[in-house]
Motif scaffolding. Structure first.
Motif, mmCIF file in Angstrom:
data_model
loop_
_atom_site.group_PDB
_atom_site.id
_atom_site.type_symbol
_atom_site.label_atom_id
_atom_site.label_comp_id
_atom_site.label_asym_id
_atom_site.label_seq_id
_atom_site.Cartn_x
_atom_site.Cartn_y
_atom_site.Cartn_z
ATOM 1 N N ASN A 82 0.743 4.844 -16.231
ATOM 2 C CA ASN A 82 0.344 4.025 -15.093
ATOM 3 C C ASN A 82 -1.140 4.165 -14.759
ATOM 4 O OD1 ASN A 82 0.919 2.171 -13.079
ATOM 5 N ND2 ASN A 82 1.391 3.744 -11.586
ATOM 6 N N THR B 56 0.795 -1.231 0.000
ATOM 7 C CA THR B 56 0.000 0.000 0.000
ATOM 8 C C THR B 56 0.825 1.276 0.000
ATOM 9 O OG1 THR B 56 -0.188 -0.008 2.424
ATOM 10 C CG2 THR B 56 -1.953 -1.105 1.162
ATOM 11 N N ILE C 224 -9.400 4.726 -11.869
ATOM 12 C CA ILE C 224 -8.462 4.908 -10.769
ATOM 13 C C ILE C 224 -9.239 5.231 -9.497
ATOM 14 C CG2 ILE C 224 -8.021 7.353 -11.257
ATOM 15 C CD1 ILE C 224 -5.056 6.736 -10.385
ATOM 16 N N SER C 225 -8.806 4.642 -8.406
ATOM 17 C CA SER C 225 -9.465 4.868 -7.117
ATOM 18 C C SER C 225 -9.056 6.225 -6.544
ATOM 19 C CB SER C 225 -9.073 3.764 -6.124
ATOM 20 O OG SER C 225 -7.710 3.906 -5.764
ATOM 21 N N GLN D 177 2.640 4.269 -8.157
ATOM 22 C CA GLN D 177 2.077 5.616 -8.081
ATOM 23 C C GLN D 177 2.869 6.497 -7.132
ATOM 24 O OE1 GLN D 177 0.279 2.822 -7.736
ATOM 25 N NE2 GLN D 177 -1.584 2.940 -8.938
ATOM 26 N N ARG D 178 3.513 5.874 -6.164
ATOM 27 C CA ARG D 178 4.295 6.627 -5.180
ATOM 28 C C ARG D 178 5.784 6.662 -5.522
ATOM 29 N NH1 ARG D 178 1.570 6.265 0.605
ATOM 30 N NH2 ARG D 178 -0.585 6.117 -0.042
ATOM 31 N N THR E 271 4.138 1.755 -3.859
ATOM 32 C CA THR E 271 3.531 1.436 -5.155
ATOM 33 C C THR E 271 4.190 2.253 -6.261
ATOM 34 O OG1 THR E 271 1.852 3.156 -4.920
ATOM 35 C CG2 THR E 271 1.317 0.963 -4.027
ATOM 36 N N ALA F 265 -2.367 9.211 -3.811
ATOM 37 C CA ALA F 265 -0.945 8.828 -3.833
ATOM 38 C C ALA F 265 -0.205 9.545 -4.955
ATOM 39 C CB ALA F 265 -0.818 7.314 -3.988
ATOM 40 N N ILE F 266 -0.817 9.665 -6.114
ATOM 41 C CA ILE F 266 -0.181 10.347 -7.248
ATOM 42 C C ILE F 266 -0.025 11.834 -6.956
ATOM 43 C CG2 ILE F 266 -0.561 11.083 -9.648
ATOM 44 C CD1 ILE F 266 -1.701 8.237 -10.139
ATOM 45 N N ASP G 269 -5.564 5.865 -4.916
ATOM 46 C CA ASP G 269 -4.440 5.918 -5.861
ATOM 47 C C ASP G 269 -4.245 7.330 -6.400
ATOM 48 O OD1 ASP G 269 -3.794 3.267 -5.527
ATOM 49 O OD2 ASP G 269 -4.810 2.584 -7.345
ATOM 50 N N THR G 270 -5.338 8.055 -6.586
ATOM 51 C CA THR G 270 -5.242 9.453 -7.017
ATOM 52 C C THR G 270 -4.523 10.273 -5.959
ATOM 53 O OG1 THR G 270 -7.265 9.255 -8.320
ATOM 54 C CG2 THR G 270 -6.564 11.488 -7.744
ATOM 55 N N GLU H 269 -14.758 6.022 -11.100
ATOM 56 C CA GLU H 269 -13.324 5.788 -11.278
ATOM 57 C C GLU H 269 -12.867 6.080 -12.705
ATOM 58 O OE1 GLU H 269 -12.331 1.987 -9.562
ATOM 59 O OE2 GLU H 269 -12.523 2.812 -7.527
#
Length: 156
Positions: A88, A48, A93-94, A53-54, A51, A100-101, A97-98, A137
């Motif tokens: 990516n 978690t 997208i959740s 995204q991170r 990732t 995190a980006i 995750d958004t 999403e």
């Protein structure tokens, strides 16, 4: 003051090591023993908090000599970073995750806190206001990709 949970502590520990190294190799059982937790907690943190995204790539090898390798992704410039993020983002997208980006864009000083908060507001479930999770999403992914593409063209 807000107390940290074990996941936050493990994440901070691993990031501290990564601050001095581009990659680390850990043994799940050793880290679990160090923090007096179950090995699945280490999996949770890695799955978690580290990732793509991170900005991380994780590889693992199972078995007796097994390890988990965490690599901090280094980009040549912001344009490469934005292109990788665009690739990516799938068709959906959740919100997590958004977030995190956006956090990574802020950490890399591509966005200000104000700009990041505006994007998060625009992509929030309340703003999108649809009763279909899949559609929500999809809309979020379209907005995020549009923002990332705009940022990519503004970077010289």
């Amino acid at each position: 003051m807000q107390s940290q949970n074990i996941s936050d502590i493990i994440e901070a520990y691993l990031k501290k090591i990564l601050a001095d190294n581009e990659q680390i190799e850990i043994r799940r059982s050793e880290i679990a023993k160090l923090f007096n937790c179950v090995p699945s907690q280490i999996n949770y943190v890695i799955n978690t908090r580290f990732t793509e995204q991170r900005g991380y790539v994780v590889n693992s090898k199972r078995g007796g000599g097994g390890y988990i390798r965490i690599v901090k992704v280094q980009f040549l410039d912001d344009r490469d970073f934005l292109e990788a993020l665009i690739e990516n983002v799938d068709t959906q997208i959740s919100q997590a995750d958004t977030l995190a980006i956006i956090q990574k864009l802020y950490d890399e000083q591509i966005l200000s806190q104000k700009e990041g908060n505006l994007i998060l507001a625009a992509t929030s479930p309340q703003t999108l206001a649809v009763n279909n999770k899949q559609l929500e999403e999809q809309l979020r992914a379209q907005i995020l990709v549009a923002v990332l593409e705009r940022l990519r063209y503004e970077i010289k």
